[in-house]
Design a protein around this motif. Structure first.
Motif, short mmCIF file in Angstrom:
data_model
loop_
_atom_site.label_atom_id
_atom_site.label_comp_id
_atom_site.label_asym_id
_atom_site.label_seq_id
_atom_site.Cartn_x
_atom_site.Cartn_y
_atom_site.Cartn_z
N GLN A 1 0.85 -1.19 0.00
CA GLN A 1 0.00 0.00 0.00
C GLN A 1 0.89 1.25 0.00
OE1 GLN A 1 -2.65 0.24 3.32
NE2 GLN A 1 -3.46 2.23 2.73
N VAL A 2 0.65 2.12 -0.97
CA VAL A 2 1.44 3.34 -1.06
C VAL A 2 1.00 4.32 0.01
CG1 VAL A 2 2.00 5.32 -2.51
CG2 VAL A 2 1.78 3.05 -3.54
N MET A 3 1.98 4.88 0.71
CA MET A 3 1.69 5.93 1.69
C MET A 3 2.55 7.14 1.38
SD MET A 3 1.21 4.10 5.38
CE MET A 3 0.88 5.70 6.10
N THR A 97 2.97 10.65 -7.59
CA THR A 97 3.67 10.39 -8.84
C THR A 97 3.19 11.39 -9.89
OG1 THR A 97 1.99 8.74 -9.41
CG2 THR A 97 3.99 7.94 -8.35
N ALA A 98 4.01 11.60 -10.87
CA ALA A 98 3.71 12.62 -11.89
C ALA A 98 4.16 12.12 -13.26
CB ALA A 98 4.41 13.93 -11.53
N PRO A 99 3.56 12.62 -14.31
CA PRO A 99 2.48 13.59 -14.35
C PRO A 99 1.10 13.00 -14.04
CG PRO A 99 3.04 12.94 -16.57
CD PRO A 99 4.02 12.26 -15.67
N GLY A 102 -1.04 8.80 -8.58
CA GLY A 102 -1.68 7.58 -8.15
C GLY A 102 -3.03 7.86 -7.52
N LYS A 103 -3.76 6.81 -7.25
CA LYS A 103 -5.12 6.99 -6.71
C LYS A 103 -5.10 7.49 -5.27
CE LYS A 103 -7.29 3.49 -9.65
NZ LYS A 103 -8.04 2.21 -9.68
N GLY A 104 -4.10 7.11 -4.52
CA GLY A 104 -4.06 7.50 -3.12
C GLY A 104 -3.30 8.79 -2.91
#
Length: 115
Positions: A1-3, A97-99, A102-104
């Motif tokens: 899970q990205v935090m 993240t770019a461009p 991410g959803k979170g």
């Protein structure tokens, strides 16, 4: 899970400086271009600065010459140094993240910018 955990925001007088930090986890940080986004009241979120995994930077015209983005791949962090803050630049600053974000999203730096 990205935090994504942002820190360092606040209110300063126009012309002042702020330094924002973002710590990322749960992702292969060095594989992604990272960016700082800003959402001002009544406006859509906009990408103001981004940095590739190799350190190549790109800025929105509105902040060019005043903001500096940097990253530390060993520490999974991305920093936004904001100088010469202008009236009207206050909003919520978030990293992702770019461009394409991410959803979170993290909690962002609420109420950051010139007072």
């Amino acid at each position: 899970q990205v935090m994504l955990v942002e820190s360092g925001g606040g209110l300063v007088q126009p012309g002042g400086s702020l330094r924002l930090s973002c710590a990322a986890s749960g992702m292969i940080f060095s594989s992604y271009t990272m960016g700082w986004y800003r959402q001002r009241p009544g406006k859509e979120r906009e990408l103001v600065a981004r940095v590739t995994s190799a350190g190549i930077t790109n800025y929105a015209d509105a902040v060019k010459g005043r903001f500096t983005i940097s990253r530390d791949n060993a520490k999974n962090t991305v920093v936004l140094q904001m100088n010469s803050l202008k009236f009207g630049g206050t909003g919520v600053y978030s990293c992702n993240t770019a461009p394409v974000p991410g959803k979170g999203w993290g909690q962002g730096n609420q109420g950051t910018g010139p007072s």
